[in-house]
Design an enzyme around this catalytic site. Structure first.
Site, PDB file in Angstrom:
ATOM      1  CE  LYS A  54      -3.801  -2.548   1.996  1.00  0.00           C
ATOM      2  NZ  LYS A  54      -4.527  -3.036   3.163  1.00  0.00           N
ATOM      3  CD  GLN A  98      -3.600  -4.713   6.364  1.00  0.00           C
ATOM      4  OE1 GLN A  98      -3.447  -3.689   5.703  1.00  0.00           O
ATOM      5  NE2 GLN A  98      -4.238  -5.775   5.889  1.00  0.00           N
ATOM      6  CG  ASP A 121      -9.703  -0.404   4.687  1.00  0.00           C
ATOM      7  OD1 ASP A 121      -9.612  -0.590   3.456  1.00  0.00           O
ATOM      8  OD2 ASP A 121      -9.001  -0.993   5.522  1.00  0.00           O
TER       9      ASP A 121
END
Ligand code: NDP
Length: 293
Positions: A54, A98, A121
């Site tokens: 990322k 994450q 996200d």
């Protein structure tokens, strides 16, 4: 029929190139690049790899990225305090925690702490709730599901009115994909481990989305001729022919299904590359929204 192969790698590269050129423009005009902060708790090797890729993608797109790594012993309060700091940081447009978090940490508590304007996200309960309501678009759509829709659109698939079958009901993939397809006026059936006669359900579908995590479980003779197949699954299986002794396969038996489907995504090179492209897109969207663009 031999299916069109939906090339996620090429599509993701096009999207990333467009993002990079828009970022260059906006950076020059506004004096600041978009910023993404990642929070990694613990040392799970797969999560470390995802986070690294990322950052690399951000770098290539001209997006600033800030990496925060915390030990697995970090308390709930400490993770949430970091997220609060990032909420207040004007250089950060997107915050990505994450997943999965180490055992003992409350995922929903952490995700709820992210400001919804920075929830790139798309997993904040308010964004997920809005995604699942009629006429209430969320601020951000989860990246892998957004990538699935992007691929269908790029292939010219008509979603409205289609019968779609989603296999898998995880919070990360199955549930948001189903919501997105329903919001685009597909008639959606969500299947899971308790579904009876799965092949019969899949055979009804014009659009099949497999997000199960079981190598090549969906067979070619389950696919209705002419259906479009999006394979989200990424599974490593042993392969004596491969120099590494293993290879990646999806949840769909690709060689069988491509004989029947009208279009299909490969694994690797299908949905996988789209996830990061959509993360960059969401970060850019957050940045533009902050600047009233
Ligand atoms: P989860 O394990 O969270 O969910 C799997 C789902 O599949 C569950 O809903 C489960 O049902 C269902 N399932 C399991 N076994 C069966 C079965 N025999 N028949 C029908 N349904 C079944 O996985 P994720 O959603 O996180 O991931 C799915 C796959 O997608 C994985 O291979 C993962 O690696 C991949 N993935 C790929 C991404 C990408 O970028 N391309 C991103 C995220 C995931 P139940 O709810 O009843 O348990």
């Amino acid at each position: 029929m031999t299916a069109q192969i939906i090339d996620g790698k090429a599509l993701a590269a096009r999207i990333r190139a467009n993002i990079a050129s828009e970022v260059t423009d906006l950076h020059a005009r506004l004096g600041r690049a978009p910023g993404l902060a990642t929070v990694l708790v613990g040392t799970d090797p797969a999560s470390q790899t995802y986070v690294r890729s990322k950052h690399k993608a951000c770098n290539q797109a001209g997006i600033q990225s800030f990496a925060y790594e915390l030990p697995a012993t970090t308390s709930q309060a400490e993770v949430e305090a970091l997220v609060e700091d990032l909420n207040a940081n004007p250089e950060v447009d997107g915050i990505l925690v994450q997943l999965p978090l180490p055992k003992g940490l409350d995922e929903e508590g952490v995700l709820s702490t992210i400001h919804i304007d920075k929830d790139v996200d798309g997993f904040h309960p308010i964004n997920i709730g809005r995604l699942n309501m009629k006429g209430r678009p969320p601020l951000f759509v989860p990246c892998t599901p957004a990538g699935v829709i992007e691929m269908l659109d790029a292939t010219g698939v008509t979603i409205s009115g289609a019968d779609a079958v989603v296999i898998g009901r995880s919070n990360i993939v199955g549930i948001p994909v189903a919501a997105l397809l329903r919001n685009r006026d597909a008639t959606v059936t969500v299947c899971h481990s308790r579904t009876r006669d799965l092949p019969e359900k899949v055979r009804r579908a014009d659009i099949v989305v497999a997000a199960i995590g079981r190598p090549e479980m969906i067979r070619g003779d389950w696919i209705r001729p002419g259906a479009v197949v999006i394979d989200v699954g990424i599974n490593r299986i042993e392969d004596a022919q491969s120099p590494t002794g293993s290879r990646l396969v999806g949840d769909v038996a690709f060689e069988e299904a491509r004989q029947v489907a009208s279009a299909i995504t490969p694994v690797p090179g299908g949905v996988g590359p789209m996830t990061i492209a959509m993360l960059l897109q969401n970060t850019l969207t957050g940045f533009k929204r902050t600047h009233g663009l």
